[in-house]
Design a protein around this motif. Structure first.
Motif, PDB file in Angstrom:
ATOM      1  N   ASP A  76      43.891  76.858 -10.770  1.00 28.17           N
ATOM      2  CA  ASP A  76      44.339  77.697 -12.261  1.00 28.17           C
ATOM      3  C   ASP A  76      45.115  76.873 -12.146  1.00 28.17           C
ATOM      4  O   ASP A  76      45.686  77.529 -13.616  1.00 28.17           O
ATOM      5  N   ASP A  77      45.833  77.427 -11.343  1.00 30.51           N
ATOM      6  CA  ASP A  77      47.378  76.734 -11.492  1.00 30.51           C
ATOM      7  C   ASP A  77      47.196  75.741 -12.248  1.00 30.51           C
ATOM      8  O   ASP A  77      48.419  74.917 -12.835  1.00 30.51           O
ATOM      9  N   ILE A  78      47.257  75.015 -11.888  1.00 26.88           N
ATOM     10  CA  ILE A  78      46.893  73.697 -12.214  1.00 26.88           C
ATOM     11  C   ILE A  78      46.279  73.131 -13.568  1.00 26.88           C
ATOM     12  O   ILE A  78      46.906  72.552 -14.067  1.00 26.88           O
ATOM     13  N   ASN A  79      45.073  73.809 -13.982  1.00 30.02           N
ATOM     14  CA  ASN A  79      44.902  74.132 -14.896  1.00 30.02           C
ATOM     15  C   ASN A  79      45.951  74.854 -16.166  1.00 30.02           C
ATOM     16  O   ASN A  79      46.140  74.169 -17.256  1.00 30.02           O
ATOM     17  N   LYS A  80      46.844  75.755 -15.600  1.00 29.78           N
ATOM     18  CA  LYS A  80      47.762  75.709 -16.472  1.00 29.78           C
ATOM     19  C   LYS A  80      48.948  74.994 -16.524  1.00 29.78           C
ATOM     20  O   LYS A  80      49.913  74.770 -17.743  1.00 29.78           O
ATOM     21  N   PHE A  81      49.459  74.588 -15.632  1.00 32.04           N
ATOM     22  CA  PHE A  81      50.770  73.755 -15.297  1.00 32.04           C
ATOM     23  C   PHE A  81      50.548  72.428 -15.643  1.00 32.04           C
ATOM     24  O   PHE A  81      51.441  71.749 -16.727  1.00 32.04           O
ATOM     25  N   TYR A  82      49.530  71.820 -16.038  1.00 31.12           N
ATOM     26  CA  TYR A  82      48.558  69.932 -16.573  1.00 31.12           C
ATOM     27  C   TYR A  82      47.959  70.780 -17.966  1.00 31.12           C
ATOM     28  O   TYR A  82      47.068  69.758 -18.218  1.00 31.12           O
ATOM     29  N   SER A  83      47.870  71.472 -18.534  1.00 31.76           N
ATOM     30  CA  SER A  83      47.529  71.915 -19.841  1.00 31.76           C
ATOM     31  C   SER A  83      47.575  71.354 -20.104  1.00 31.76           C
ATOM     32  O   SER A  83      46.392  70.768 -21.339  1.00 31.76           O
ATOM     33  N   ASP A  84      48.317  70.340 -20.962  1.00 28.44           N
ATOM     34  CA  ASP A  84      48.577  69.365 -21.698  1.00 28.44           C
ATOM     35  C   ASP A  84      47.425  67.651 -21.282  1.00 28.44           C
ATOM     36  O   ASP A  84      47.990  66.947 -22.234  1.00 28.44           O
ATOM     37  N   LEU A  85      47.690  68.163 -20.377  1.00 31.20           N
ATOM     38  CA  LEU A  85      46.409  66.547 -19.483  1.00 31.20           C
ATOM     39  C   LEU A  85      44.712  67.056 -19.057  1.00 31.20           C
ATOM     40  O   LEU A  85      44.754  66.152 -19.150  1.00 31.20           O
ATOM     41  N   PHE A  90      41.519  60.963 -16.149  1.00 26.19           N
ATOM     42  CA  PHE A  90      42.054  61.486 -15.106  1.00 26.19           C
ATOM     43  C   PHE A  90      42.297  62.737 -14.370  1.00 26.19           C
ATOM     44  O   PHE A  90      42.735  62.460 -13.249  1.00 26.19           O
ATOM     45  N   PHE A  91      41.948  63.977 -15.193  1.00 30.30           N
ATOM     46  CA  PHE A  91      42.262  65.008 -14.782  1.00 30.30           C
ATOM     47  C   PHE A  91      41.819  65.350 -13.787  1.00 30.30           C
ATOM     48  O   PHE A  91      42.625  66.012 -11.896  1.00 30.30           O
ATOM     49  N   PRO A  92      40.455  65.606 -13.062  1.00 23.71           N
ATOM     50  CA  PRO A  92      39.946  66.308 -11.894  1.00 23.71           C
ATOM     51  C   PRO A  92      40.375  65.124 -10.824  1.00 23.71           C
ATOM     52  O   PRO A  92      40.745  65.678  -9.737  1.00 23.71           O
ATOM     53  N   ARG A 125      64.456  61.797 -14.899  1.00 22.55           N
ATOM     54  CA  ARG A 125      63.817  60.785 -15.212  1.00 22.55           C
ATOM     55  C   ARG A 125      63.986  58.893 -14.845  1.00 22.55           C
ATOM     56  O   ARG A 125      62.969  59.015 -13.937  1.00 22.55           O
ATOM     57  N   ASN A 126      65.286  59.378 -14.870  1.00 22.80           N
ATOM     58  CA  ASN A 126      65.669  58.369 -14.199  1.00 22.80           C
ATOM     59  C   ASN A 126      65.649  57.686 -13.181  1.00 22.80           C
ATOM     60  O   ASN A 126      65.182  56.343 -12.968  1.00 22.80           O
ATOM     61  N   LEU A 127      65.713  58.785 -12.031  1.00 18.39           N
ATOM     62  CA  LEU A 127      65.668  58.503 -10.918  1.00 18.39           C
ATOM     63  C   LEU A 127      64.390  58.670 -10.161  1.00 18.39           C
ATOM     64  O   LEU A 127      63.800  57.722  -9.465  1.00 18.39           O
ATOM     65  N   ILE A 128      63.540  59.028 -10.599  1.00 17.28           N
ATOM     66  CA  ILE A 128      62.568  59.692 -10.182  1.00 17.28           C
ATOM     67  C   ILE A 128      61.531  57.931 -11.420  1.00 17.28           C
ATOM     68  O   ILE A 128      60.009  57.894 -10.469  1.00 17.28           O
ATOM     69  N   GLY A 129      61.651  57.639 -11.719  1.00 18.55           N
ATOM     70  CA  GLY A 129      61.302  56.341 -12.576  1.00 18.55           C
ATOM     71  C   GLY A 129      59.514  56.657 -13.077  1.00 18.55           C
ATOM     72  O   GLY A 129      59.683  58.107 -13.122  1.00 18.55           O
ATOM     73  N   PRO A 130      58.905  55.707 -14.213  1.00 13.02           N
ATOM     74  CA  PRO A 130      58.075  56.381 -15.138  1.00 13.02           C
ATOM     75  C   PRO A 130      56.816  56.159 -14.145  1.00 13.02           C
ATOM     76  O   PRO A 130      57.080  56.550 -13.010  1.00 13.02           O
ATOM     77  N   THR A 131      56.511  57.402 -14.843  1.00 15.02           N
ATOM     78  CA  THR A 131      55.385  58.106 -13.903  1.00 15.02           C
ATOM     79  C   THR A 131      54.267  56.779 -14.848  1.00 15.02           C
ATOM     80  O   THR A 131      54.250  56.325 -15.526  1.00 15.02           O
ATOM     81  N   LYS A 132      53.198  57.655 -14.007  1.00 19.06           N
ATOM     82  CA  LYS A 132      51.914  56.449 -14.276  1.00 19.06           C
ATOM     83  C   LYS A 132      51.769  56.483 -15.704  1.00 19.06           C
ATOM     84  O   LYS A 132      50.727  56.037 -16.688  1.00 19.06           O
ATOM     85  N   ARG A 133      50.526  58.054 -15.915  1.00 16.81           N
ATOM     86  CA  ARG A 133      50.659  58.474 -17.472  1.00 16.81           C
ATOM     87  C   ARG A 133      51.811  57.650 -18.215  1.00 16.81           C
ATOM     88  O   ARG A 133      51.436  56.804 -20.025  1.00 16.81           O
TER      89      ARG A 133
END
Length: 136
Positions: A76-85, A90-92, A125-133
């Protein structure tokens, strides 16, 4: 820092939403014209014991950690936190990874931090670099 070991908000709107998810009863307003954002250390980095190195790097790069919480996330946490994805193919696998499904009852969770500095969202965002998305 490795983007796969960390998460960062990509806008002021997502920072506000993501901070409210982990710090719902605490003020999430920046001080003195600074900006706050979420810095999230993902389960695999916590399991591998990288949190001290990641936190040291966060501080080295001028961020102030204003709050911190350790939390095991459920579906439930993940469904809410990443609701835009949720509609992405790849969501599952993201949900299984973030809930540490393969570890059963031996979950380590995530470390969520409210970090602050000038231009915090962009600098994180600059520190962590690009995300796979973002790479796809």
């Amino acid at each position: 820092l490795d983007a796969n070991a960390t998460h960062g908000s990509d806008s002021e709107e997502s920072a506000k939403r993501e901070l409210e998810f982990f710090f719902p009863v605490k003020p999430n307003k920046p001080r003195n014209g600074l900006q706050v954002t979420l810095a999230l250390i993902k389960p695999d980095a916590v399991r591998a014991g990288y949190e001290k190195d990641i936190i040291a790097r966060i501080k080295y790069d001028g961020f102030v950690i204003r709050d911190r919480v350790e939390r095991v996330l459920n579906e439930d946490d993940i469904n809410k936190f990443y609701s835009d994805l949720k509609d992405m193919k790849f969501f599952p696998s993201l949900r299984d990874f973030m809930t540490e499904k393969e570890y059963g009852d031996d979950k380590k969770g995530v470390i969520a931090m409210k970090v602050e500095r000038a231009n915090a969202i962009l600098e994180w965002r600059n520190l962590i670099g690009p995300t796979k998305r973002e790479e796809n």
